[in-house]
Every structure is written in structure tokens, then in C-alpha cells.
Design a protein around this motif. Structure first.
Motif, PDB file in Angstrom:
ATOM      1  N   ILE A   1       0.692  -1.014  -0.087  1.00  0.00           N
ATOM      2  CA  ILE A   1       0.340   0.004  -0.346  1.00  0.00           C
ATOM      3  C   ILE A   1       0.861   1.300  -0.413  1.00  0.00           C
ATOM      4  CG2 ILE A   1      -1.628   1.469   1.203  1.00  0.00           C
ATOM      5  CD1 ILE A   1      -2.821  -1.663   2.277  1.00  0.00           C
ATOM      6  N   GLU A   2       1.801   1.082   0.860  1.00  0.00           N
ATOM      7  CA  GLU A   2       2.621   2.423   0.631  1.00  0.00           C
ATOM      8  C   GLU A   2       3.513   2.364  -0.152  1.00  0.00           C
ATOM      9  OE1 GLU A   2       6.911   3.301   3.039  1.00  0.00           O
ATOM     10  OE2 GLU A   2       6.298   1.891   3.509  1.00  0.00           O
ATOM     11  N   LEU A   3       4.208   1.835  -1.338  1.00  0.00           N
ATOM     12  CA  LEU A   3       4.394   1.912  -2.523  1.00  0.00           C
ATOM     13  C   LEU A   3       3.540   2.385  -3.510  1.00  0.00           C
ATOM     14  CD1 LEU A   3       6.375  -1.551  -3.071  1.00  0.00           C
ATOM     15  CD2 LEU A   3       7.287   0.733  -2.532  1.00  0.00           C
TER      16      LEU A   3
ATOM     17  N   TYR B   1      -3.618   3.392   6.110  1.00  0.00           N
ATOM     18  CA  TYR B   1      -4.893   3.292   5.478  1.00  0.00           C
ATOM     19  C   TYR B   1      -5.124   3.145   7.045  1.00  0.00           C
ATOM     20  CZ  TYR B   1      -8.577  -0.408   7.476  1.00  0.00           C
ATOM     21  OH  TYR B   1      -9.516  -0.656   7.304  1.00  0.00           O
ATOM     22  N   ASP B   2      -6.129   3.938   6.894  1.00  0.00           N
ATOM     23  CA  ASP B   2      -7.031   4.597   9.234  1.00  0.00           C
ATOM     24  C   ASP B   2      -8.045   3.484   9.049  1.00  0.00           C
ATOM     25  OD1 ASP B   2      -8.209   5.530  10.429  1.00  0.00           O
ATOM     26  OD2 ASP B   2      -8.995   7.607   9.694  1.00  0.00           O
ATOM     27  N   SER B   3      -7.189   2.388   9.723  1.00  0.00           N
ATOM     28  CA  SER B   3      -8.781   1.522  10.171  1.00  0.00           C
ATOM     29  C   SER B   3      -9.998   1.985  11.429  1.00  0.00           C
ATOM     30  CB  SER B   3      -7.692   0.670  11.765  1.00  0.00           C
ATOM     31  OG  SER B   3      -7.589   1.487  12.655  1.00  0.00           O
ATOM     32  N   ILE B   4      -9.937   3.339  11.422  1.00  0.00           N
ATOM     33  CA  ILE B   4     -10.573   3.570  12.245  1.00  0.00           C
ATOM     34  C   ILE B   4     -12.071   4.240  11.731  1.00  0.00           C
ATOM     35  CG2 ILE B   4     -12.199   5.684  13.675  1.00  0.00           C
ATOM     36  CD1 ILE B   4      -9.106   5.472  14.951  1.00  0.00           C
ATOM     37  N   GLN B   5     -11.521   5.080  10.372  1.00  0.00           N
ATOM     38  CA  GLN B   5     -12.584   5.084   9.440  1.00  0.00           C
ATOM     39  C   GLN B   5     -12.621   3.914   8.229  1.00  0.00           C
ATOM     40  OE1 GLN B   5     -13.275   9.470   8.686  1.00  0.00           O
ATOM     41  NE2 GLN B   5     -11.489   9.809   9.078  1.00  0.00           N
ATOM     42  N   ASP B   6     -12.031   2.802   8.438  1.00  0.00           N
ATOM     43  CA  ASP B   6     -12.308   1.539   7.209  1.00  0.00           C
ATOM     44  C   ASP B   6     -11.530   2.799   5.708  1.00  0.00           C
ATOM     45  OD1 ASP B   6     -11.776  -0.607   5.818  1.00  0.00           O
ATOM     46  OD2 ASP B   6     -14.408  -0.486   5.950  1.00  0.00           O
TER      47      ASP B   6
ATOM     48  N   VAL C   1      -6.482  -3.245  -6.488  1.00  0.00           N
ATOM     49  CA  VAL C   1      -6.993  -3.409  -4.914  1.00  0.00           C
ATOM     50  C   VAL C   1      -5.949  -2.429  -4.010  1.00  0.00           C
ATOM     51  CG1 VAL C   1      -7.566  -3.697  -1.775  1.00  0.00           C
ATOM     52  CG2 VAL C   1      -9.143  -4.547  -3.796  1.00  0.00           C
ATOM     53  N   ILE C   2      -4.732  -3.061  -4.634  1.00  0.00           N
ATOM     54  CA  ILE C   2      -3.714  -2.267  -4.271  1.00  0.00           C
ATOM     55  C   ILE C   2      -3.155  -0.172  -4.895  1.00  0.00           C
ATOM     56  CG2 ILE C   2      -0.727  -2.628  -4.635  1.00  0.00           C
ATOM     57  CD1 ILE C   2      -2.426  -3.546  -2.184  1.00  0.00           C
ATOM     58  N   ASN C   3      -3.703  -0.820  -6.360  1.00  0.00           N
ATOM     59  CA  ASN C   3      -3.113   0.714  -6.808  1.00  0.00           C
ATOM     60  C   ASN C   3      -4.700   1.364  -6.410  1.00  0.00           C
ATOM     61  OD1 ASN C   3      -0.818   0.291  -8.818  1.00  0.00           O
ATOM     62  ND2 ASN C   3      -2.208  -1.846  -9.379  1.00  0.00           N
ATOM     63  N   ILE C   4      -4.879   1.641  -5.665  1.00  0.00           N
ATOM     64  CA  ILE C   4      -6.418   2.996  -4.801  1.00  0.00           C
ATOM     65  C   ILE C   4      -6.001   3.984  -5.864  1.00  0.00           C
ATOM     66  CG2 ILE C   4      -7.254   3.230  -3.195  1.00  0.00           C
ATOM     67  CD1 ILE C   4      -6.338   1.642  -1.737  1.00  0.00           C
TER      68      ILE C   4
END
Length: 290
Positions: free
Chosen positions: A12-14, A19-24, A251-254
Motif C-alpha cells: 500500500i505504501e508503494l 490505511y485508516d482502520s478507524i474510518q476504514d 485494490v493495491i492500485n487504489i
């Protein structure tokens, strides 16, 4: 924030996100690869053909001898619903005969970042909120399908001073907003991005939007069906790696993909090179004819 999966976090960093797990939701980091590619209108024209049906609203204004653009985006980015605010400063004019004529912008430097926030609403209900001092404030909700018309962004931007605030307001008025649309407090300006006031990309048509959105809806439904047994997004994404490698890559290429930027950056670079060579050839011919 972390997904709790080191391998997934790295992927995801690449891609330029976290990712914000609180707001998903997924959101852009401060120095992703996207910061290096700048912006020109061709990028918005490329979005729909590459599966992204998004409204755009570029606001142009002059401040301290520079040409600025603050742009808003919202809509369906392939498998995610999302919203963006981007800050850019003009660097040069580009003319590609028969293809494009306009301004190329670089992403705002750290010193030109602004405090800003927005809430992305779907059918009047908040999906998520983003806030921070940034050049590219984004948020993307995986597996959520939306039509751009269902989405609104409640935006607030704090400008550097009264002069910048007034210049930005002038840009908003030139784009088609009215004073009644704006809430001004000190150097901050708040507004709602709903139906775009500015012309949308030529690649956005009713027929093609419908076709691409049908594909995007199917992708979201497939994602939900495949990952339903898993209770967290990190588990869902990890499961996809084995269940559907092609969907996992999506998914990885959001958001706005590297493919989109690479396609038009290549056109700009090659076109500029060819035009410069052509201009040089014309100059030489003129010299020989003298």
C-alpha cells in the motif's frame, strides 16, 4: 496507520497510500510517487477511459506572482468511492498540436501546503472525514459503489492571508460559485462541492459513464462476495491475493493509477520533444533559404 500486515502495508505504501482502520479508508501520504508527476488537464481526460467516473472542479487563481490551482474531485475510482483536494502551482505551458494546449502544474511544496478538511457524504450521510495540512488530501473507501451525483464534499480550506483568501474566492466566483455558496471566516473558506460548476472532461458522456459504472458496480459486488467471510479489510485484501490476483492488483492500485499518469506523461514528454525538434528543423530550413 497500519493494517497490521507488514507485507500489505508495504504494498500500500508503494502505491502511495496508508490505511485508516478507524474510518476504514485509504488515504494518500505526504510524499507518494504521485507528487512527482504534477497535474495537467489530460489526467482528468484519462480518468474515465481507465474506469474512474469522477467529477472534477479546478479553481484557478493568482497569488504572489504564481498561478495556483486548487482542485476538488469526487466519484467512483474503479473499486473505491473517494474524494480529493489537490493544490498545484503552474510551471509551464504545453502545446501538443491536435491533442492538448494548456498549463502543466507541479504539486505544492511543503511550504505551500494548506490546512484543509472535508467530509465526503453519500446521499446526505457522511462516509468519512479527512483533515490535515497537505497538498493532496484524499480518502478512498474500498468496495463502496457510488454515482458521483450521490456524493457531496463539505470542504474547508484555510488560506495563508487575506490576499490569498480573496484570490481564491475570485477563482471560485470565476468558476461559477456565488457568495451565497461560500462561508468565509477569517482566512478560511468553506463550501460544498455538489454538482460541478466547471466543464467536465470530454471523455465523460452519459453512455460511456453508464457502461463504465456497470463494470465498477460488478467489481464492487464481486469484491463483497469474495471477501464476505472475512471481518476486516486487511484480511479481505490478503484473501484476495489468493482468491483473485487480478482484483488484488486493482485494490493495491487504489485511486488514480500509475497507468493513467504514465500514459499522459509519456505523451507530454514525447510530444514536447517532437515539437521542439520540428521547430528546430523549421529554423534550420529558414536559415538555408536566406
Amino acid at each position: 496507520m497500519s493494517t497490521g500486515n507488514e507485507e500489505l502495508d508495504k504494498a500500500i505504501e508503494l502505491a502511495g497510500y496508508s490505511y485508516d482502520s478507524i474510518q476504514d479508508i485509504f488515504y494518500s501520504t505526504m510524499d507518494p510517487w504521485q507528487r512527482d508527476v504534477g497535474y495537467c488537464r489530460l489526467y482528468d481526460e484519462a480518468a474515465a477511459p481507465l474506469g474512474m467516473i469522477i467529477d472534477c472542479e479546478p479553481i484557478y487563481f493568482d497569488y504572489q506572482g504564481k498561478k495556483w490551482m486548487i482542485s476538488f474531485w469526487k466519484g467512483q475510482y474503479d473499486m473505491v468511492t473517494g474524494g480529493e483536494i489537490g493544490i498545484y502551482i503552474a510551471t509551464r505551458e504545453i502545446t501538443l498540436q491536435g491533442l492538448f494546449s494548456g498549463t502543466f502544474y507541479q504539486a505544492a511544496s511543503n511550504e505551500h501546503c494548506l490546512p484543509m478538511s472535508y467530509t465526503l457524504n453519500k446521499n446526505g450521510k457522511p462516509l468519512f472525514t479527512r483533515e490535515g495540512k497537505h497538498w493532496w488530501l484524499t480518502g478512498f473507501k474500498l468496495g463502496e459503489f457510488s454515482e458521483p451525483l450521490e456524493l457531496t464534499m463539505d470542504i474547508r480550506i484555510s488560506l495563508n492571508d487575506v490576499q490569498m483568501r480573496n484570490a481564491f474566492i475570485t477563482g471560485l466566483l470565476n468558476a461559477g460559485y456565488s457568495y451565497a455558496d461560500l462561508d468565509v471566516s477569517g482566512n478560511a473558506v468553506a463550501l460544498t462541492f455538489d454538482i460541478p460548476h466547471t466543464p467536465q472532461p470530454m471523455t465523460r458522456t452519459r453512455e460511456t459513464d453508464k457502461l463504465i459504472q456497470r463494470k465498477n458496480l460488478l467489481l464492487c459486488e464481486q469484491y463483497q462476495a469474495l471477501t464476505d467471510p472475512y471481518d476486516t479489510v486487511p484480511k479481505k485484501i490478503k484473501a484476495l491475493e489468493g482468491l483473485s490476483p487480478d482484483m488484488y492488483k486493482k485494490v493495491i492500485n487504489i485511486g488514480k493509477t500509475k497507468k493513467m499518469y504514465e500514459m499522459y506523461t509519456s505523451i507530454v514528454i514525447i510530444g514536447t520533444f517532437l515539437l521542439s525538434r520540428l521547430a528546430g528543423g523549421i529554423d534550420k530550413t529558414k536559415q538555408l533559404l536566406r
